[in-house]
Design a protein around this motif. Structure first.
Motif, short mmCIF file in Angstrom:
data_model
loop_
_atom_site.label_atom_id
_atom_site.label_comp_id
_atom_site.label_asym_id
_atom_site.label_seq_id
_atom_site.Cartn_x
_atom_site.Cartn_y
_atom_site.Cartn_z
N ASN A 17 0.81 -1.22 0.00
CA ASN A 17 0.00 0.00 0.00
C ASN A 17 0.84 1.27 0.00
O ASN A 17 0.41 2.29 -0.54
CB ASN A 17 -0.94 -0.01 1.21
CG ASN A 17 -2.16 -0.88 0.98
OD1 ASN A 17 -3.13 -0.47 0.38
ND2 ASN A 17 -2.08 -2.12 1.45
N ASN A 20 1.69 1.99 -3.46
CA ASN A 20 0.53 2.38 -4.26
C ASN A 20 0.47 3.89 -4.38
O ASN A 20 0.49 4.61 -3.38
CB ASN A 20 -0.75 1.85 -3.59
CG ASN A 20 -1.97 1.98 -4.47
OD1 ASN A 20 -2.06 2.88 -5.31
ND2 ASN A 20 -2.92 1.09 -4.29
N ARG A 21 0.36 4.39 -5.61
CA ARG A 21 0.37 5.84 -5.82
C ARG A 21 -0.83 6.53 -5.20
O ARG A 21 -0.79 7.72 -4.88
CB ARG A 21 0.45 6.16 -7.31
CG ARG A 21 -0.77 5.77 -8.11
CD ARG A 21 -0.61 6.19 -9.57
NE ARG A 21 -1.79 5.88 -10.36
CZ ARG A 21 -2.03 4.74 -10.96
NH1 ARG A 21 -1.13 3.76 -10.85
NH2 ARG A 21 -3.12 4.53 -11.66
N TRP A 22 -1.93 5.79 -5.00
CA TRP A 22 -3.11 6.39 -4.40
C TRP A 22 -2.88 6.78 -2.94
O TRP A 22 -3.42 7.77 -2.46
CB TRP A 22 -4.30 5.44 -4.51
CG TRP A 22 -4.77 5.24 -5.91
CD1 TRP A 22 -4.63 4.11 -6.68
CD2 TRP A 22 -5.41 6.21 -6.74
NE1 TRP A 22 -5.16 4.31 -7.93
CE2 TRP A 22 -5.65 5.59 -8.00
CE3 TRP A 22 -5.83 7.52 -6.56
CZ2 TRP A 22 -6.28 6.26 -9.04
CZ3 TRP A 22 -6.45 8.19 -7.60
CH2 TRP A 22 -6.67 7.57 -8.82
N THR A 23 -2.07 5.98 -2.24
CA THR A 23 -1.76 6.30 -0.85
C THR A 23 -0.96 7.59 -0.76
O THR A 23 -1.23 8.47 0.07
CB THR A 23 -0.98 5.15 -0.20
OG1 THR A 23 -1.71 3.93 -0.36
CG2 THR A 23 -0.75 5.41 1.27
N LEU A 25 -0.85 9.91 -3.07
CA LEU A 25 -1.71 11.00 -3.54
C LEU A 25 -2.63 11.49 -2.44
O LEU A 25 -2.86 12.70 -2.28
CB LEU A 25 -2.53 10.51 -4.74
CG LEU A 25 -3.43 11.55 -5.43
CD1 LEU A 25 -2.59 12.67 -6.02
CD2 LEU A 25 -4.28 10.88 -6.51
N PHE A 26 -3.14 10.56 -1.63
CA PHE A 26 -4.00 10.93 -0.51
C PHE A 26 -3.24 11.80 0.48
O PHE A 26 -3.77 12.80 0.96
CB PHE A 26 -4.51 9.65 0.18
CG PHE A 26 -5.20 9.91 1.50
CD1 PHE A 26 -6.47 10.47 1.54
CD2 PHE A 26 -4.58 9.59 2.70
CE1 PHE A 26 -7.10 10.71 2.75
CE2 PHE A 26 -5.21 9.83 3.91
CZ PHE A 26 -6.47 10.39 3.94
N MET A 71 -11.09 7.01 1.89
CA MET A 71 -9.80 6.36 1.64
C MET A 71 -9.74 5.00 2.32
O MET A 71 -9.25 4.02 1.73
CB MET A 71 -8.67 7.26 2.16
CG MET A 71 -7.27 6.75 1.84
SD MET A 71 -6.98 6.69 0.05
CE MET A 71 -5.33 5.98 0.00
N MET A 74 -11.82 2.42 0.36
CA MET A 74 -11.17 2.06 -0.90
C MET A 74 -9.99 1.12 -0.65
O MET A 74 -9.83 0.12 -1.35
CB MET A 74 -10.71 3.32 -1.63
CG MET A 74 -11.83 4.16 -2.19
SD MET A 74 -11.25 5.66 -2.99
CE MET A 74 -10.25 4.97 -4.32
N MET A 75 -9.17 1.44 0.34
CA MET A 75 -8.01 0.60 0.63
C MET A 75 -8.43 -0.80 1.07
O MET A 75 -7.87 -1.80 0.62
CB MET A 75 -7.15 1.26 1.73
CG MET A 75 -6.40 2.48 1.27
SD MET A 75 -5.49 3.29 2.62
CE MET A 75 -4.26 2.05 3.00
N LEU A 78 -9.96 -2.79 -1.97
CA LEU A 78 -8.92 -3.20 -2.91
C LEU A 78 -8.11 -4.38 -2.38
O LEU A 78 -7.78 -5.31 -3.11
CB LEU A 78 -7.99 -2.03 -3.22
CG LEU A 78 -8.47 -1.01 -4.25
CD1 LEU A 78 -7.53 0.19 -4.29
CD2 LEU A 78 -8.55 -1.65 -5.64
N ALA A 115 0.01 7.68 5.73
CA ALA A 115 -0.42 8.74 4.81
C ALA A 115 -1.07 9.90 5.56
O ALA A 115 -0.80 11.07 5.27
CB ALA A 115 -1.40 8.16 3.79
#
Length: 276
Positions: A17, A20-23, A25-26, A71, A74-75, A78, A115
């Motif tokens: 995680n 993961n770029r989403w983490t 980005l958050f 968030m 979503m995490m 996934l 994050a």
């Protein structure tokens, strides 16, 4: 239950995680919005500049209540609806499903906390330099409540993912949960009070508070940040019924723990029955 096994799974989940770029980005979005709220929070009053930690936290509360649950959901979704081959490999190991569940949740929470703390930390450092440290001692408690909220919605995502199995269906359900708890629930409660007498309506508002973790964190945060004057009906009813801040906080924290324990127990029971 093997602690080393849980730690190994948690470490792997955290690594996945964090990469993961989403983490990332958050964390960037969260920190950036926090700085913007602190700097432009008094724009409507004709002033600009960084506010103190207390003012920033009160202004930031709604942002936390919107972004952190989203968030976390979503995490969790996934992770628990990942590729079938990966799940089969993990569940085929000589470890219990309870250890897998605990390990994955611990890793996910560590990633979410990293994050969140990164966003809070960078923005908090800049605010401290520009506006001083007034209200800083209450700020960690607000951050802790934000993390508890994230953990609640992480555990909520697990039974949804386990029951739905398919990723698209699970995402649809968790988005409904986010919309229901964050946006629709309070409107539904307020609408319900119009059909009740005043005395019954006050009790209804008090009881309804414990069926929404978002409201629990909102009221607890305002208690910590001395925001009683902006509580709203639920917080005012809570203080009236319990007669003090300490008793109110204790009850709110106990309710949040129940919101973590109940979905975890449901997820554990469902995973034991599931044929993977």
């Amino acid at each position: 239950m093997n602690f080393n096994t849980i730690t190994t799974i948690a470490r792997q989940e955290l690594t996945i995680n964090i990469r993961n770029r989403w983490t990332l980005l958050f964390a960037v979005i969260f920190g950036g919005l926090m700085l913007a709220i602190s700097y432009f929070g008094l724009l409507t009053a004709g002033a600009m500049g960084f506010q103190s930690f207390t003012r920033t936290a009160v202004s930031l509360l709604n942002l936390v209540l919107y972004l952190v649950p989203l968030m976390a959901l979503m995490m969790g979704t996934l992770s628990f609806t990942s590729e079938k081959s990966l799940n089969e490999l993990l569940f085929a190991q000589p470890i219990t499903r309870g250890e897998i569940l605990l390990g994955k949740l611990a890793g996910l929470f560590a990633a979410l906390a990293t994050a969140t703390l990164l966003g809070f930390g960078v923005a908090g450092f800049i605010i401290a330099l520009r506006a001083g440290t007034n209200g800083l001692l209450r700020f960690p408690a607000f951050i802790a409540l934000s993390l508890v909220l994230g953990l609640v919605f992480l555990t909520l995502s697990v039974p949804v993912a386990a029951i739905c199995e398919r990723k698209t269906k699970a995402f649809g359900v968790v988005m409904f949960l986010w919309f229901f708890f964050v946006l629709f629930y309070d409107l539904m409660v307020i609408g319900g009070t119009f059909w009740l007498r005043e005395r019954v309506a006050n009790r209804f508002i008090f009881v309804s508070l414990f069926f929404n973790p978002v409201d629990l964190v909102r009221v607890a945060s305002l208690l910590i940040l001395d925001g009683e004057e902006v509580f709203g009906a639920a917080g005012a009813a809570l203080l009236k019924f319990l007669g003090g801040e300490r008793a109110s906080l204790s009850l709110l924290l106990a309710a949040l723990l129940a919101w973590i324990a109940a979905p975890f127990a449901l997820a554990q029971r469902w995973l034991k029955r599931q044929d993977i």
